[in-house]
Scaffold this active site. Structure first.
Site, short mmCIF file in Angstrom:
data_model
loop_
_atom_site.label_atom_id
_atom_site.label_comp_id
_atom_site.label_asym_id
_atom_site.label_seq_id
_atom_site.Cartn_x
_atom_site.Cartn_y
_atom_site.Cartn_z
N TRP A 162 0.86 -1.18 0.00
CA TRP A 162 0.00 0.00 0.00
C TRP A 162 0.89 1.23 0.00
CZ3 TRP A 162 -5.00 -0.04 -0.96
CH2 TRP A 162 -5.73 1.13 -0.77
N GLU B 162 -0.29 -5.71 8.23
CA GLU B 162 0.33 -7.01 8.02
C GLU B 162 1.83 -7.03 8.34
OE1 GLU B 162 -3.45 -6.72 6.13
OE2 GLU B 162 -1.70 -5.51 5.66
N CYS C 85 3.45 3.07 4.96
CA CYS C 85 3.09 4.48 4.84
C CYS C 85 1.59 4.61 5.04
CB CYS C 85 3.51 5.04 3.49
SG CYS C 85 3.01 6.76 3.26
N THR D 241 -11.38 9.50 7.83
CA THR D 241 -12.03 8.54 8.74
C THR D 241 -11.05 8.14 9.84
OG1 THR D 241 -11.27 6.54 7.59
CG2 THR D 241 -13.29 7.59 6.75
N HIS E 136 -9.83 5.38 10.35
CA HIS E 136 -9.01 4.26 9.89
C HIS E 136 -7.51 4.53 10.13
CE1 HIS E 136 -7.87 0.80 7.46
NE2 HIS E 136 -7.05 1.58 6.78
N ARG F 101 9.73 12.60 3.10
CA ARG F 101 10.48 11.73 4.00
C ARG F 101 11.00 10.46 3.32
NH1 ARG F 101 7.14 14.89 6.38
NH2 ARG F 101 7.45 15.62 8.52
#
Length: 163
Positions: A29, A65, A87, A93, A95, A134
């Site tokens: 991701w 994970e 990242c 939200t 989340h 970064r």
């Protein structure tokens, strides 16, 4: 008289370690960010003379994970340090908070309970630009810092074991 064990290397150089094996676990991701972090780490290991086969990269779907993958690699007893790269970019939200809390607590737990250092290379940022800055941008590459931390922590562990 007490002995001070510093993880800092003199004159900014990293300690020389022999035969160190490293696992890098990279979240897919936001791969344009996590891939840049991985490349930064791999460059440090290359500059430090690590044979390429002593640094292995494993990919997982996302930041949550990372903890499971690191725990499996610890159980395999094949590596002297593990670096996790993810990242998480704040959205609209909650989340973001759940993912950040999960991975942070997971890595903290592994470091407290296991004998292999797990280096936290997860960017938790407000914007994609913060992450880009970064991951090789204007604020450097946190991947290089994670590789340096892995080397220093392996050296620290070795020195403590030899007391």
């Amino acid at each position: 008289m007490s002995t001070i064990l510093s993880t800092a290397a003199p004159h900014g150089k990293l300690p020389k370690v022999e035969g160190m094996r490293v696992a890098i676990v990279q979240a897919e991701w936001n791969e344009h960010i996590t891939g840049a972090l991985t490349r930064g780490a791999l460059e440090v290991f290359k500059q430090e003379g690590f044979p390429r086969e002593d640094v292995q990269v494993f990919k997982v779907p996302g930041a949550v994970e990372l903890t499971f993958a690191a725990s499996q690699l610890i159980e395999a007893s094949l590596f002297d340090a593990i670096i996790v790269f993810g990242c998480v970019i704040r959205g609209g939200t909650p989340h973001f908070d759940y993912v950040c809390q999960s991975v942070t607590q997971g890595v903290t737990s592994l470091n407290a309970d296991c004998d292999i250092p797990v280096i936290f290379g997860v960017l938790t940022v407000d914007t994609e630009q913060d992450a880009i800055d970064r991951a090789g941008g204007s604020l450097g590459n946190k991947g290089t810092e994670a590789a340096e931390a892995a080397i220093k922590m392996h050296d620290f562990k070795t020195r403590v074991a030899n007391l």
